[in-house]
Design an enzyme around this catalytic site. Structure first.
Site, PDB file in Angstrom:
ATOM      1  N   PRO A   2      39.882  39.398  42.333  1.00 41.03           N
ATOM      2  CA  PRO A   2      39.998  40.780  41.896  1.00 41.03           C
ATOM      3  C   PRO A   2      39.886  41.016  40.392  1.00 41.03           C
ATOM      4  O   PRO A   2      40.811  40.771  39.637  1.00 41.03           O
ATOM      5  CB  PRO A   2      41.396  41.182  42.339  1.00 41.03           C
ATOM      6  CG  PRO A   2      42.119  39.908  42.590  1.00 41.03           C
ATOM      7  CD  PRO A   2      41.191  38.789  42.348  1.00 41.03           C
ATOM      8  N   GLU A   3      38.794  41.549  39.966  1.00 41.41           N
ATOM      9  CA  GLU A   3      38.678  42.153  38.655  1.00 41.41           C
ATOM     10  C   GLU A   3      38.287  43.604  38.904  1.00 41.41           C
ATOM     11  O   GLU A   3      38.217  44.026  40.044  1.00 41.41           O
ATOM     12  CB  GLU A   3      37.621  41.441  37.802  1.00 41.41           C
ATOM     13  CG  GLU A   3      38.015  40.005  37.487  1.00 41.41           C
ATOM     14  CD  GLU A   3      37.058  39.323  36.541  1.00 41.41           C
ATOM     15  OE1 GLU A   3      36.402  40.020  35.751  1.00 41.41           O
ATOM     16  OE2 GLU A   3      36.961  38.085  36.602  1.00 41.41           O
ATOM     17  N   LYS A  59      43.198  46.732  37.045  1.00 39.97           N
ATOM     18  CA  LYS A  59      43.304  45.981  38.298  1.00 39.97           C
ATOM     19  C   LYS A  59      44.410  46.519  39.198  1.00 39.97           C
ATOM     20  O   LYS A  59      44.724  45.902  40.213  1.00 39.97           O
ATOM     21  CB  LYS A  59      43.561  44.500  37.978  1.00 39.97           C
ATOM     22  CG  LYS A  59      42.442  43.860  37.155  1.00 39.97           C
ATOM     23  CD  LYS A  59      42.823  42.487  36.647  1.00 39.97           C
ATOM     24  CE  LYS A  59      41.842  42.028  35.574  1.00 39.97           C
ATOM     25  NZ  LYS A  59      42.315  40.796  34.896  1.00 39.97           N
ATOM     26  N   ARG A 255      42.434  29.639  30.079  1.00 42.04           N
ATOM     27  CA  ARG A 255      41.477  29.970  31.130  1.00 42.04           C
ATOM     28  C   ARG A 255      40.155  29.264  30.890  1.00 42.04           C
ATOM     29  O   ARG A 255      39.694  29.140  29.759  1.00 42.04           O
ATOM     30  CB  ARG A 255      41.211  31.479  31.168  1.00 42.04           C
ATOM     31  CG  ARG A 255      42.458  32.327  31.250  1.00 42.04           C
ATOM     32  CD  ARG A 255      43.286  32.054  32.482  1.00 42.04           C
ATOM     33  NE  ARG A 255      42.541  32.306  33.700  1.00 42.04           N
ATOM     34  CZ  ARG A 255      42.400  33.512  34.243  1.00 42.04           C
ATOM     35  NH1 ARG A 255      42.955  34.554  33.684  1.00 42.04           N
ATOM     36  NH2 ARG A 255      41.713  33.670  35.349  1.00 42.04           N
TER      37      ARG A 255
END
Length: 272
Positions: A2-3, A59, A255
């Site tokens: 989910p972005e 989001k 990340r």
DNA sequence: AACGGAACCTGAAAGC
DNA sequence: TGCTTTCAGGTTCCGT
């Protein structure tokens, strides 16, 4: 999964499934996803309510109810909303179910599935801080190059980390940031405050193009983004689609980041 | 105050 | 084959 684009597609599905519908039951046993509330309160809060609308910021999803309360949903890393027949058995990673009846009497069951359980579901009487504190949404508000440049100019972090800061822009995640920086030909490790106005303009273009592309792809719920074709994301070791150099994987701000060491140039000096 | 890194979870894939 | 390690699209907390 989910972005911003995935969450926007989820919003449109939820709107078509629940918009104007009345909730007949809502159940969950997952304390983590419902924190800080207890699972027992969910059904009591939602039963009998009619859904007025479904909105999104970054989001976060916001399901608006007829009594003024709202159900906030964040999909975390692996969350998604799917629709099932009311009698359909629970999927292994199903965490919440909301049964609805539409005006015509048709019943369906909207299920929240989330393998890793990083997602959230919060019932509130007003907007929660996590929603209020979000920066501008690229789709709902558009991206203003000047204010983004100001915002980025205030931080010494790597530009990739700054773009993923939800108070800078709402909805940008690892894929969007990685792809936008590849499109803009900027090294993700460049200091945020070293970008020129032109750089920021290229990032804005890159983000907009990637968001448009992903919305148009409309991949079905539950599909893995890695099935999709990206320029840089998830392609470490493969040839850069632009210059053929081998794409490199580094870790920034915890990340994974993939970029082309040949055509994504590192910005160093501060702009004048 | 701002930043990097670990922690939070689960399962798939890769490594040995 | 089977056990171990690594990795994943997100946020939050903690130490510096």
């Amino acid at each position: 999964m989910p972005e911003l684009p995935d969450v926007e597609l989820a919003r449109r599905r939820l709107r078509s499934w629940m918009g104007g519908a009345t909730i007949t039951a809502a159940r969950s046993t997952d304390r983590r996803i419902l924190r800080p509330h207890s699972p027992a309160t969910l059904g009591a809060a939602l039963r009998g309510r009619t859904v007025r609308g479904v909105s999104r910021r970054g989001k976060w999803l916001r399901i608006e109810l007829d009594d003024g309360r709202r159900l906030f949903s964040h999909l975390g890393m692996t969350g998604d909303w799917v629709r099932r027949a009311p009698e359909a058995p629970a999927h292994a990673s199903e965490r919440v179910r909301i049964d609805v009846v539409r005006a015509g009497g048709r019943r369906s069951s909207v299920r929240y599935v989330d393998t890793r359980r990083f997602g959230r579901l919060i019932v509130a009487r007003e907007d929660i801080p996590e929603w209020r504190e979000l920066g501008p949404d690229p789709l709902a508000d558009g991206i203003d190059t000047r204010s983004l440049a100001e915002s980025l100019g205030r931080s010494r972090r790597a530009v990739k980390a700054a773009l993923m800061d939800q108070t800078v822009l709402a909805g940008v995640g690892n894929i969007l940031a990685t792809e936008a920086l590849w499109r803009a030909r900027i090294d993700p490790r460049s200091r945020s405050d070293a970008l020129s106005r032109g750089d920021v303009g290229k990032i804005v273009q890159g983000l907009s193009a990637e968001i448009r592309k992903e919305l148009a792809a409309r991949r079905p719920a539950g599909d893995d983004a890695r099935d999709e074709s990206f320029f840089a994301y998830g392609r470490a070791g493969q040839a850069c689609p632009r210059c053929e150099a081998s794409l490199v994987r580094v870790v920034t701000g915890g990340r994974t980041t993939t970029f082309c060491p040949r055509c994504q140039l590192r910005r160093t000096s501060s702009p004048g």
